[in-house]
Design a protein around this motif. Sequence first.
Motif, mmCIF file in Angstrom:
data_model
loop_
_atom_site.group_PDB
_atom_site.id
_atom_site.type_symbol
_atom_site.label_atom_id
_atom_site.label_comp_id
_atom_site.label_asym_id
_atom_site.label_seq_id
_atom_site.Cartn_x
_atom_site.Cartn_y
_atom_site.Cartn_z
ATOM 1 N N LYS A 47 0.821 -1.321 0.071
ATOM 2 C CA LYS A 47 0.007 0.089 -0.069
ATOM 3 C C LYS A 47 0.786 1.158 -0.039
ATOM 4 N N GLY A 48 0.428 2.229 -0.555
ATOM 5 C CA GLY A 48 1.328 3.602 -0.742
ATOM 6 C C GLY A 48 0.401 4.699 -0.803
ATOM 7 N N GLU A 49 1.157 5.764 -0.101
ATOM 8 C CA GLU A 49 0.390 7.214 -0.231
ATOM 9 C C GLU A 49 1.557 8.203 -0.515
ATOM 10 N N ASP A 50 1.060 9.152 -1.425
ATOM 11 C CA ASP A 50 2.146 10.354 -1.847
ATOM 12 C C ASP A 50 1.912 11.458 -0.619
ATOM 13 N N LEU A 51 2.920 11.613 -0.025
ATOM 14 C CA LEU A 51 2.718 12.596 0.910
ATOM 15 C C LEU A 51 3.114 14.131 0.396
ATOM 16 N N GLY A 52 3.640 13.967 -0.968
ATOM 17 C CA GLY A 52 4.137 15.368 -1.101
ATOM 18 C C GLY A 52 5.744 15.281 -1.285
ATOM 19 N N ALA A 53 6.234 15.749 -0.156
ATOM 20 C CA ALA A 53 7.707 15.451 -0.010
ATOM 21 C C ALA A 53 8.371 14.150 0.301
ATOM 22 N N PRO A 70 1.777 -4.824 10.096
ATOM 23 C CA PRO A 70 2.680 -4.500 8.844
ATOM 24 C C PRO A 70 3.665 -3.488 9.026
ATOM 25 N N ILE A 71 4.777 -3.422 7.964
ATOM 26 C CA ILE A 71 5.864 -2.610 8.437
ATOM 27 C C ILE A 71 5.453 -1.179 7.490
ATOM 28 N N ARG A 72 5.804 -0.108 8.087
ATOM 29 C CA ARG A 72 5.520 1.382 7.388
ATOM 30 C C ARG A 72 6.927 1.889 7.259
ATOM 31 N N MET A 73 7.145 2.362 6.033
ATOM 32 C CA MET A 73 8.316 2.793 5.409
ATOM 33 C C MET A 73 7.900 4.344 4.788
ATOM 34 N N ARG A 74 8.679 5.215 5.407
ATOM 35 C CA ARG A 74 8.539 6.773 4.796
ATOM 36 C C ARG A 74 9.917 7.181 4.679
ATOM 37 N N GLY A 75 9.833 7.707 3.132
ATOM 38 C CA GLY A 75 11.013 8.657 2.622
ATOM 39 C C GLY A 75 10.909 9.314 1.192
ATOM 40 N N SER A 76 11.649 9.666 0.652
ATOM 41 C CA SER A 76 11.581 10.214 -0.364
ATOM 42 C C SER A 76 11.507 9.366 -1.748
ATOM 43 N N ALA A 77 11.160 10.100 -2.776
ATOM 44 C CA ALA A 77 11.282 9.498 -4.310
ATOM 45 C C ALA A 77 11.602 10.616 -5.363
ATOM 46 N N THR A 78 12.420 10.267 -6.136
ATOM 47 C CA THR A 78 12.938 11.316 -7.107
ATOM 48 C C THR A 78 12.809 10.998 -8.590
ATOM 49 N N HIS A 79 12.156 11.661 -9.374
ATOM 50 C CA HIS A 79 11.957 11.436 -10.633
ATOM 51 C C HIS A 79 13.398 12.333 -11.498
ATOM 52 N N VAL A 80 13.965 11.440 -12.033
ATOM 53 C CA VAL A 80 15.306 12.300 -12.789
ATOM 54 C C VAL A 80 15.073 12.596 -14.126
ATOM 55 N N PHE A 81 14.643 11.619 -15.083
ATOM 56 C CA PHE A 81 14.172 11.889 -16.409
ATOM 57 C C PHE A 81 13.507 10.719 -17.048
ATOM 58 N N GLU A 82 13.174 11.167 -18.259
ATOM 59 C CA GLU A 82 12.263 10.078 -19.224
ATOM 60 C C GLU A 82 12.880 10.254 -20.628
#
Length: 266
Positions: free
Chosen positions: A97-103, A245-257
């Motif tokens: 399961k995932g949730e985009d929190l912005g940062a 369950p385990i909950r993990m929080r951190g960043s994700a970065t789009h570099v290029f396409e």
Amino acid sequence: MRRHFHKMHGLGNDFVIIDAREEPFEVTPHLARAIADRRTGVGCDQLIVLEPGETADLKMRIWNQDGGEVESCGNATRCVVQLTGASSIDSDGGMLKGEDLGAEVEVTLGEPRFGWEDIPLAYAMDTAALPMAWDGLEQPFALNVGNPHLVFFVPDARQVPLQEIGPDIENDPAFPERINVNVATNSRDRLELRTFERGAGETLACGTGACATAVAAIATKRAVSPVQVDMAGGSLTIAWEPGQPIRMRGSATHVFEGYLDLGTLA
């Protein structure tokens, strides 16, 4: 033939992501290795292919640099959630399961598994302290968080020759599906971690490695939840309580396409 892709990373653990939900994309070990090659391909730790989901928003499949398909990747999951907006992702390692929190992006993995047959090991052993040792690393904690991990708690993770010893541990016959290797130094509120990923080598960060190490530290009362896990590429916050369950929080970065020229990679 050309195929669109995204390049993303989670704390330096980098991925080529191909969306195959509308147009199928067949991956062979050779093609996965060619795409992942940092000199003649795009370059990545893992190739990620998104397919239609039957019980989730989508299915995520993962190939390591060596061309082997694996079950789960925490950093890639955060990237996929940010890229697609998916809140549920099916993987061979279980439902995510995932949730985009912005940062940051928060991902919920399943409950960790501790049985020797769940990891799996070649034969029954105490997974809280395996009676095994490699060049001074001994009695690791073994668990499965969607993929198999060993966790060694050491006085100084920076001093462990992980590049040299990692392949021996990963390929030990005790681990029939090979294994990811983590070395960690702990305090009550944070862990310093290095991970040698099966099929990829040491990476700047490993999401499932951070989860496995945090669970091992909490289970052995070396840390309390939530715990910050510091890696070369950055930090994740991991929360876990027994039976949950385990909950993990951190960043994700789009570099290029861009576009892959599949003819040059065949």
